[in-house]
Design an enzyme around this catalytic site. Structure first.
Site: not given
Ligand code: F0G
Length: 461
Positions: A75, A218, A261, A220, A451
């Site tokens: 934990y 950000d 990602k 990702a 959507h």
């Molecule tokens: N920032 C970016 C640039 C993203 O593309 C996403 C998610 C998030 C934040 C949020 O992250 O899904 O882990 O909570 N993009 C997905 C998409 C859902 O299909 O483009 P998450």
């Protein structure tokens, strides 16, 4: 001297396979009807090639699966946490690393600490969950992309950049004290998956420093962005993706990551920060909603797989294959006469449905019509990024989005070149009789994020 081959092959061999969902056309027509012509309602085993998203859909490596077995599920203070913390700290250089279950949890935590009414967050483009979390805190979210980002037909190396003049003007207009942070999204998912240049990032950082506004990244898709900097920006061709990524992180005061990602995992994320005050607040919210700070809503094994993924994603052979395979899809569609957002992005190709289906007005959702046709004729699942997602109302009070796109997001390490060739063949077929595709009408929808839940019907012929 090493010989250079033209063909970029998948830099892996396949150890475990998952059968695809083959269906017949009459079956797919039934599935579509039952789903209310909304592909979010289609069971995945009725999908042949799934380009709905690149998020959480990566194939993990055998080493990552070994991490899953090694995970320490204590934990507090799990060994897997320290492995994860070191990997993120070494890469980003930020001091405090908080794991979260996915990207939007990092957004929610940060906004509940520094967002709120009267505040405004500025960005090259907020991803939709980022915007939703900013707004849910009571703050405003403003996008300031460079104007070329909206010229879909014209290629450019860094259409993910921020408009620097607009940034300074907005800061002066609103007052720096009302702007808790500037967010740079790398790559810019909302506008074609286009990369941000190092130069633009550096200049944004200078402006933020001048006005004493924290810059949050950000990240990702940071590795894809780093590789495109290597390919396209002067002075970076000889540097490794890892060195480039480190320079990217050096301009931020912290970052949020959806690890689903570019960390090559199916779930996970993190928030990494320097400011001890922000961290204190964030930790409290983290414990309230996600879990103790050494696991943050994840299992120990997930943390360890993420650490390994962050390393694998920066492998140059992987990135060359990744960027090339998306480009290859873009090349194929262009040759088939399908207009796309130029150039192809790092994780996806975006089809310009407005241009491809000019006979369908935005009020009848040309993007969604194309999404349905892709599924109907071949079982391919994509996602509309247009008036169904971002427009408002329908029929009489309809307000269109500023674009009608269809995103084909490619999961990492999942499909091979023949899957991509198949998708290109399907598009060539659709292009031949595209004038017969009909628009759709909404018959049921919710006011927010419609959507995901809307139900539609095809327009009468
Ligand atoms: N920032 C970016 C640039 C993203 O593309 C996403 C998610 C998030 C934040 C949020 O992250 O899904 O882990 O909570 N993009 C997905 C998409 C859902 O299909 O483009 P998450």
């Amino acid at each position: 001297m090493e010989r250079h081959w033209k063909t970029i092959i998948e830099p892996f061999k396949i150890k475990s396979v998952e059968p695809l969902g083959f269906t017949r056309e009459d079956e797919r027509e039934r599935v579509l009807k039952d789903a209310g012509y909304n592909v979010f309602n289609i069971p995945a085993d009725k999908v042949l090639v799934d380009f709905l998203t690149d998020s959480g859909t990566s194939a993990m490596s055998s080493e990552q699966w070994a991490c899953i077995m090694r995970g320490d599920e204590s934990y507090a203070g799990a060994r897997s946490f320290f492995i994860f913390e070191k990997a993120v700290r070494d890469l980003t250089g930020y001091r405090h690393i908080l794991p979260v279950h996915q990207g939007r949890a990092a957004e929610r935590i940060l906004m509940s600490v520094v967002g709120g009414p009267g505040k405004t967050v500025l960005s090259n483009s907020h991803f939709d969950t980022t915007r939703a979390n900013v707004e849910a805190s009571g703050a405003n979210a403003i996008d300031l992309p460079v104007p070329e980002a909206l010229h879909f037909d014209t290629p450019g190396p860094f259409k993910g950049d921020m408009d620097l003049k607009a940034l300074e003007a907005k800061i002066r207009e609103l007052g720096a004290k009302n702007i808790p942070m500037v967010i740079m999204t790398l790559t810019n998912n909302s506008l074609g998956g286009q990369p941000v240049s190092m130069r633009n990032l550096r200049e944004v950082a200078e402006i933020c420093k001048h006005y004493k506004i924290p810059l949050i990244l950000d990240v990702a898709r940071f590795a894809e962005n780093a590789y495109m900097i290597k390919q396209r920006e002067a002075g970076y061709s000889k540097r490794s993706p890892r060195e480039i990524a480190k320079e990217i992180f050096s301009y931020g005061d912290g970052c949020m990551m959806s690890a689903k990602k570019d960390a090559l995992v199916n779930i996970g994320g993190f928030l990494a920060l320097n400011d001890p005050e922000w961290v204190r607040g964030a930790r409290e919210v983290l414990i309230l909603g996600e879990g103790f700070p050494t696991y943050g809503g994840l299992a120990g094994r997930d943390l360890e797989a993420m650490a390994r993924g962050l390393e694998e994603v920066l492998d140059e052979d992987y990135l060359a294959y990744r960027i090339r395979s998306v480009e290859y899809l873009g090349d194929g569609l262009r040759k088939a006469g399908v207009p796309i957002v130029e150039p192809p992005g790092g994780h996806a190709v975006y089809v310009n449905a407005k241009k491809f289906l000019p006979h369908i007005p935005p009020s009848l959702f040309p993007g969604q019509a194309l999404v349905c046709e892709l599924y109907r004729i071949a079982g391919i699942r994509a996602v509309e990024i247009g008036s169904l997602m971002f427009g408002e109302g329908s029929n009489g009070n309809f307000k269109p989005a500023r674009m009608e796109l269809v995103r084909l997001a490619i999961p990492r390490r999942v499909y091979t070149q023949s899957h991509i060739d198949f998708v290109i063949e399907v598009f060539a077929e659709i292009a031949k009789r595209k004038d017969l595709i009909r628009g759709l009408r909404i018959i049921e929808s919710s006011p927010r994020l419609r959507h995901f839940t809307a139900r539609l019907v095809p327009e009468a012929a």
